[in-house]
Design a protein around this motif. Structure first.
Motif, PDB file in Angstrom:
ATOM      1  N   GLY A 145       0.850  -1.294   0.009  1.00  0.00           N
ATOM      2  CA  GLY A 145      -0.428  -0.144   0.180  1.00  0.00           C
ATOM      3  C   GLY A 145       1.250   1.263  -0.043  1.00  0.00           C
ATOM      4  N   GLN A 146       1.595   1.731   1.149  1.00  0.00           N
ATOM      5  CA  GLN A 146       2.019   3.023   1.647  1.00  0.00           C
ATOM      6  C   GLN A 146       3.609   2.313   2.391  1.00  0.00           C
ATOM      7  OE1 GLN A 146       0.851   5.566   0.010  1.00  0.00           O
ATOM      8  NE2 GLN A 146      -0.993   4.165  -0.622  1.00  0.00           N
ATOM      9  N   ALA A 147       4.711   3.074   1.782  1.00  0.00           N
ATOM     10  CA  ALA A 147       5.784   3.036   2.830  1.00  0.00           C
ATOM     11  C   ALA A 147       6.413   4.585   2.405  1.00  0.00           C
ATOM     12  CB  ALA A 147       6.574   2.473   2.005  1.00  0.00           C
ATOM     13  N   ALA A 148       7.049   4.599   3.703  1.00  0.00           N
ATOM     14  CA  ALA A 148       7.386   6.302   4.533  1.00  0.00           C
ATOM     15  C   ALA A 148       8.739   5.569   5.400  1.00  0.00           C
ATOM     16  CB  ALA A 148       6.807   7.441   4.267  1.00  0.00           C
ATOM     17  N   SER A 149       9.736   7.030   5.646  1.00  0.00           N
ATOM     18  CA  SER A 149      10.908   6.678   6.565  1.00  0.00           C
ATOM     19  C   SER A 149      11.170   8.762   7.526  1.00  0.00           C
ATOM     20  CB  SER A 149      11.674   6.119   6.374  1.00  0.00           C
ATOM     21  OG  SER A 149      12.009   6.772   5.597  1.00  0.00           O
ATOM     22  N   VAL A 161       8.368   9.350  18.755  1.00  0.00           N
ATOM     23  CA  VAL A 161       9.306   8.053  17.523  1.00  0.00           C
ATOM     24  C   VAL A 161       8.152   7.833  16.325  1.00  0.00           C
ATOM     25  CG1 VAL A 161      10.469   6.486  16.930  1.00  0.00           C
ATOM     26  CG2 VAL A 161      11.474   7.997  18.896  1.00  0.00           C
ATOM     27  N   SER A 162       8.195   8.521  15.379  1.00  0.00           N
ATOM     28  CA  SER A 162       7.134   8.661  14.270  1.00  0.00           C
ATOM     29  C   SER A 162       8.486   8.712  12.631  1.00  0.00           C
ATOM     30  CB  SER A 162       7.016   9.430  14.259  1.00  0.00           C
ATOM     31  OG  SER A 162       5.773  10.086  12.860  1.00  0.00           O
ATOM     32  N   SER A 163       7.983   7.419  11.799  1.00  0.00           N
ATOM     33  CA  SER A 163       8.039   6.882  10.810  1.00  0.00           C
ATOM     34  C   SER A 163       7.691   8.358   9.666  1.00  0.00           C
ATOM     35  CB  SER A 163       7.462   5.710  10.083  1.00  0.00           C
ATOM     36  OG  SER A 163       5.688   6.040   9.723  1.00  0.00           O
ATOM     37  N   THR A 164       6.489   9.323   9.992  1.00  0.00           N
ATOM     38  CA  THR A 164       5.781  10.229   9.490  1.00  0.00           C
ATOM     39  C   THR A 164       5.096   9.053   8.448  1.00  0.00           C
ATOM     40  OG1 THR A 164       5.653  12.444   7.167  1.00  0.00           O
ATOM     41  CG2 THR A 164       6.550   9.940   6.314  1.00  0.00           C
ATOM     42  N   ALA A 165       3.408  10.177   8.277  1.00  0.00           N
ATOM     43  CA  ALA A 165       2.134   9.367   8.303  1.00  0.00           C
ATOM     44  C   ALA A 165       1.588   9.189   6.360  1.00  0.00           C
ATOM     45  CB  ALA A 165       0.835  10.455   9.381  1.00  0.00           C
ATOM     46  N   VAL A 166       1.593   8.325   6.335  1.00  0.00           N
ATOM     47  CA  VAL A 166       0.494   7.525   5.085  1.00  0.00           C
ATOM     48  C   VAL A 166      -0.715   8.063   5.192  1.00  0.00           C
ATOM     49  CG1 VAL A 166       2.771   6.758   4.456  1.00  0.00           C
ATOM     50  CG2 VAL A 166       1.351   5.476   5.650  1.00  0.00           C
ATOM     51  N   THR A 167      -1.209   7.266   4.034  1.00  0.00           N
ATOM     52  CA  THR A 167      -2.975   7.190   3.910  1.00  0.00           C
ATOM     53  C   THR A 167      -3.060   6.154   3.015  1.00  0.00           C
ATOM     54  OG1 THR A 167      -2.695  10.190   3.680  1.00  0.00           O
ATOM     55  CG2 THR A 167      -4.644   8.516   3.480  1.00  0.00           C
ATOM     56  N   MET A 239       5.495   0.345   6.587  1.00  0.00           N
ATOM     57  CA  MET A 239       5.103   0.045   4.792  1.00  0.00           C
ATOM     58  C   MET A 239       3.946  -0.551   5.843  1.00  0.00           C
ATOM     59  SD  MET A 239       8.295  -2.550   3.795  1.00  0.00           S
ATOM     60  CE  MET A 239       8.432  -3.323   5.234  1.00  0.00           C
ATOM     61  N   THR A 240       2.839  -0.498   4.547  1.00  0.00           N
ATOM     62  CA  THR A 240       1.149  -1.126   4.848  1.00  0.00           C
ATOM     63  C   THR A 240       1.490  -2.211   3.568  1.00  0.00           C
ATOM     64  OG1 THR A 240      -0.140   0.504   3.262  1.00  0.00           O
ATOM     65  CG2 THR A 240       0.873   1.677   5.411  1.00  0.00           C
ATOM     66  N   PHE A 241       0.574  -3.154   3.923  1.00  0.00           N
ATOM     67  CA  PHE A 241      -0.050  -3.994   3.877  1.00  0.00           C
ATOM     68  C   PHE A 241      -1.780  -4.391   2.983  1.00  0.00           C
ATOM     69  CE2 PHE A 241       4.478  -5.123   4.101  1.00  0.00           C
ATOM     70  CZ  PHE A 241       4.917  -5.250   2.865  1.00  0.00           C
TER      71      PHE A 241
END
Length: 256
Positions: A145-149, A161-167, A239-241
């Motif tokens: 779905g989404q991935a970020a860092s 502590v945060s990955s930053t938000a994804v939608t 990472m979202t799946f």
């Protein structure tokens, strides 16, 4: 000659049934449930050069499942690839060359006893840590779905502590989060609110790292969060799946 009449009453009843059916609304197919099956960690400390690191799942992985991978390493100028003993194909979901970590996944995997190996482009003399999660119920064709860092400096406090938000775009996505302390070897992490902590490195002689997960009931904004034991410099990935449709999941159950 006797004329045979059509059963008009039955025709009228049939027409009425069809009209009634046309007024009904049927729910769209729902997603099957994502779930963690098992996870594993392998780590190597500073010392003798090593070109790879491997983690072996405790039990056989199941055909059709997904494997999510988090790999971190200390040496600069290296790249990494992921393979396993079953010949599954791994794709990169997200990487951070500055901090030296990368997330991978293998979809619709072959089942059986399995060892996942991270192989570097050249030998690593610093620490390196590998975390793997086996996930059931994921979409078998396009699960990511989404991935970020992001990196953060001198963070402290609950969920700081945060990955930053994804939608996310579908309900029931499996959320994989992982973080590492990048300024020293001490300290620890607690899983963020709503998350379950999974694997964690031993610390002391290894860079402190931790994984976590949750199932996001409804699609929307989400970040991987952790609570650090002390103020620290960190790098965090999400990472979202996506879950398989209910129909796809049912077919997989019949096949398996």
């Amino acid at each position: 000659m006797t004329k045979i009449r059509k059963p008009r009453s039955f025709l009228r009843v049939g027409a009425a049934v069809l009209l009634w059916l046309s007024t009904l609304s049927f729910p769209a197919p729902v997603e099957a449930a994502n779930a963690l099956v098992q996870s594993k960690l392998a780590e190597k400390t500073n010392g003798a050069p090593s070109a790879s690191i491997a983690a072996t799942f405790t039990t056989n992985v199941a055909a059709g499942n997904l494997i999510a991978v988090w790999i971190i390493w200390g040496d600069t100028g290296k790249t990494v690839s992921i393979t396993d003993s079953l010949g599954n194909t791994y794709e990169s979901a997200h990487s951070n060359a500055a901090v030296r970590f990368e997330g991978f996944y293998a979809k619709n995997i072959t089942g059986g006893a399995n060892t996942v190996t991270a192989t570097f482009s050249a030998s690593i003399t610093a620490f390196h840590t590998l975390i793997v999660h086996e996930i059931s119920g994921a979409d078998t064709t396009a699960p990511l779905g989404q991935a970020a860092s992001q990196t953060q400096i001198n963070v402290s406090g609950v969920d700081s502590v945060s990955s930053t938000a994804v939608t996310t775009t579908t309900n029931g996505e499996y959320i994989f989060g992982a973080t590492l302390r990048s300024d020293t070897l001490d300290g620890s992490f607690s899983a963020g609110t709503g998350y379950t902590g999974r694997e964690t490195s031993s610390g002391g002689t290894f860079l402190v790292t931790r994984s976590e997960d949750q199932i996001q009931t409804s699609a929307g904004s989400i970040a991987a969060t952790f609570t650090p034991s002390v103020a620290m410099e960190v790098a965090t990935m999400i990472m979202t799946f996506k879950a398989a449709s209910a129909a796809t999941a049912a077919r997989r159950r019949v096949i398996n």
